[in-house]
Motif scaffolding. Sequence first.
Motif, PDB file in Angstrom:
ATOM      1  N   ILE A 172       0.846  -1.198   0.000  1.00 21.77           N
ATOM      2  CA  ILE A 172       0.000   0.000   0.000  1.00 21.77           C
ATOM      3  C   ILE A 172       0.882   1.250   0.000  1.00 21.77           C
ATOM      4  N   LYS A 173       0.512   2.242  -0.796  1.00 21.93           N
ATOM      5  CA  LYS A 173       1.316   3.447  -0.961  1.00 21.93           C
ATOM      6  C   LYS A 173       0.638   4.655  -0.314  1.00 21.93           C
ATOM      7  N   VAL A 174       1.435   5.670  -0.038  1.00 18.30           N
ATOM      8  CA  VAL A 174       0.896   6.870   0.588  1.00 18.30           C
ATOM      9  C   VAL A 174      -0.125   7.545  -0.324  1.00 18.30           C
ATOM     10  N   ASN A 175       0.078   7.450  -1.638  1.00 16.88           N
ATOM     11  CA  ASN A 175      -0.886   8.032  -2.565  1.00 16.88           C
ATOM     12  C   ASN A 175      -2.228   7.304  -2.494  1.00 16.88           C
ATOM     13  N   ASP A 176      -2.188   6.010  -2.161  1.00 16.85           N
ATOM     14  CA  ASP A 176      -3.433   5.253  -1.982  1.00 16.85           C
ATOM     15  C   ASP A 176      -4.240   5.831  -0.826  1.00 16.85           C
ATOM     16  N   ILE A 216     -10.059  15.139  12.375  1.00 11.79           N
ATOM     17  CA  ILE A 216      -9.348  14.199  11.502  1.00 11.79           C
ATOM     18  C   ILE A 216      -7.897  14.616  11.299  1.00 11.79           C
ATOM     19  N   THR A 217      -7.379  15.439  12.193  1.00 12.15           N
ATOM     20  CA  THR A 217      -5.951  15.762  12.170  1.00 12.15           C
ATOM     21  C   THR A 217      -5.178  14.535  12.682  1.00 12.15           C
ATOM     22  N   TYR A 218      -3.867  14.630  12.630  1.00 10.45           N
ATOM     23  CA  TYR A 218      -3.044  13.540  13.169  1.00 10.45           C
ATOM     24  C   TYR A 218      -3.396  13.266  14.625  1.00 10.45           C
ATOM     25  N   GLU A 219      -3.545  14.340  15.397  1.00 14.05           N
ATOM     26  CA  GLU A 219      -3.868  14.183  16.817  1.00 14.05           C
ATOM     27  C   GLU A 219      -5.231  13.514  16.989  1.00 14.05           C
ATOM     28  N   GLY A 220      -6.192  13.883  16.134  1.00 12.27           N
ATOM     29  CA  GLY A 220      -7.506  13.287  16.207  1.00 12.27           C
ATOM     30  C   GLY A 220      -7.495  11.810  15.844  1.00 12.27           C
ATOM     31  N   LEU A 221      -6.720  11.462  14.836  1.00  9.08           N
ATOM     32  CA  LEU A 221      -6.578  10.061  14.432  1.00  9.08           C
ATOM     33  C   LEU A 221      -5.911   9.256  15.543  1.00  9.08           C
ATOM     34  N   LEU A 222      -4.871   9.831  16.125  1.00 10.16           N
ATOM     35  CA  LEU A 222      -4.157   9.152  17.198  1.00 10.16           C
ATOM     36  C   LEU A 222      -5.087   8.920  18.402  1.00 10.16           C
ATOM     37  N   ASP A 233      -2.519  16.542   4.354  1.00 12.62           N
ATOM     38  CA  ASP A 233      -1.960  16.440   5.709  1.00 12.62           C
ATOM     39  C   ASP A 233      -0.975  15.273   5.744  1.00 12.62           C
ATOM     40  N   GLU A 234       0.302  15.564   5.560  1.00  9.12           N
ATOM     41  CA  GLU A 234       1.316  14.519   5.451  1.00  9.12           C
ATOM     42  C   GLU A 234       1.410  13.671   6.716  1.00  9.12           C
ATOM     43  N   LYS A 235       1.285  14.288   7.873  1.00  8.65           N
ATOM     44  CA  LYS A 235       1.403  13.551   9.126  1.00  8.65           C
ATOM     45  C   LYS A 235       0.226  12.588   9.304  1.00  8.65           C
ATOM     46  N   LEU A 241      -8.049   7.307  -0.898  1.00  7.73           N
ATOM     47  CA  LEU A 241      -9.093   6.731  -0.054  1.00  7.73           C
ATOM     48  C   LEU A 241      -9.669   7.739   0.930  1.00  7.73           C
ATOM     49  N   PHE A 242      -8.803   8.643   1.401  1.00  9.68           N
ATOM     50  CA  PHE A 242      -9.214   9.624   2.407  1.00  9.68           C
ATOM     51  C   PHE A 242      -8.867  11.029   1.923  1.00  9.68           C
ATOM     52  N   PRO A 243      -9.585  11.524   0.910  1.00  6.12           N
ATOM     53  CA  PRO A 243      -9.248  12.822   0.309  1.00  6.12           C
ATOM     54  C   PRO A 243      -9.296  13.985   1.297  1.00  6.12           C
TER      55      PRO A 243
END
Length: 230
Positions: free
Chosen positions: A175-179, A223-229, A190-192, A183-185
Motif C-alpha cells: 500500500i502506498k501513501v498516494n493510496d 481528523i488531524t493527526y492528533e484526532g486520528l491518534l 496532511d502529510e502527518k 481513499l481519504f481525500p
Amino acid sequence: KDKAKLTYTEVEYADTSISSQIYDIISVCQIKGGLAVAAGDAGIGKTMACKKYAEDYPSSAIYVTVNPCLVTLNAFLKLLCRVQKITATGRKDEMWMRLSDTFAGERKVLIIDEAQHLPIKTIEAIRAFFDSNPQLGICLVGNIETVTNTGKSKEAFAQIRNRTKLTEIRHTTAIKVNDIALLFPAIAEDEKAKGFLLGIARSEQGIRGASNVFSNAVDNGNITYEGLLA
C-alpha cells in the motif's frame, strides 16, 4: 438524536494501486477465459475492486461472495442461481446445467469472493463451468490461503493450481501513501495524518483498519493527526 449524528459512511471505491491491479486481473480473466486467482491480505481492497468491476460490467460480470454457510455444492449452486435470477430448486445436476446455460454466449467472468472457504467438490463443479464454456473467465478472490499450500484450502486448491492461467498475491506492505490520499481525500494534504493511516494500512489491520480509525476521528470531529491518534 446524538447517535444519529454519527453519519460517517464507509470509504468508497478508489483506484488505488492494489485495487486497480485486482480490477485488471478480473479484466484479463474475462478477456482470456479460464481460471485466475487474485489473493492477498485481508483489508487491502479486494472486495471493493470486485464489486466495482461487477458494477461496471453488469451484463457480463457475475459476482458472488461466499462464507462457510454457502460453500457446500448445493448451497453454492443455490446462491449462484439466486444471483443469476434462475430457479434455485431441483437436483444439483439440474441447477448446474441451468447455470451453465447462462454462461454461454458472450465472454463473461464469474467472480467468487472469499474463495478460500471453498471445498473440493464445489471447486470441481466451478471448474466444470469453464470446461463446458471455454470462453468463461472464473476469478477466485480470497486470502493468502487461496494460493499457498497452507490452511484448510490446501487440498482443494491443489486441484486447480495447474489449470490457473494467472495468479497474483498482494500484501498490505504494498500500500502506498498516494493510496491513502485517494481513499481519504479529506486528509490528502496532511502529510502527518496520511503517514499515520499508512502505517495502520500496512499492518495486519489493512485499509479496513485505517478506515475504522478514520471513521472514529470523523465521529469525534477531528481528523488531524492528533484526532486520528486519539
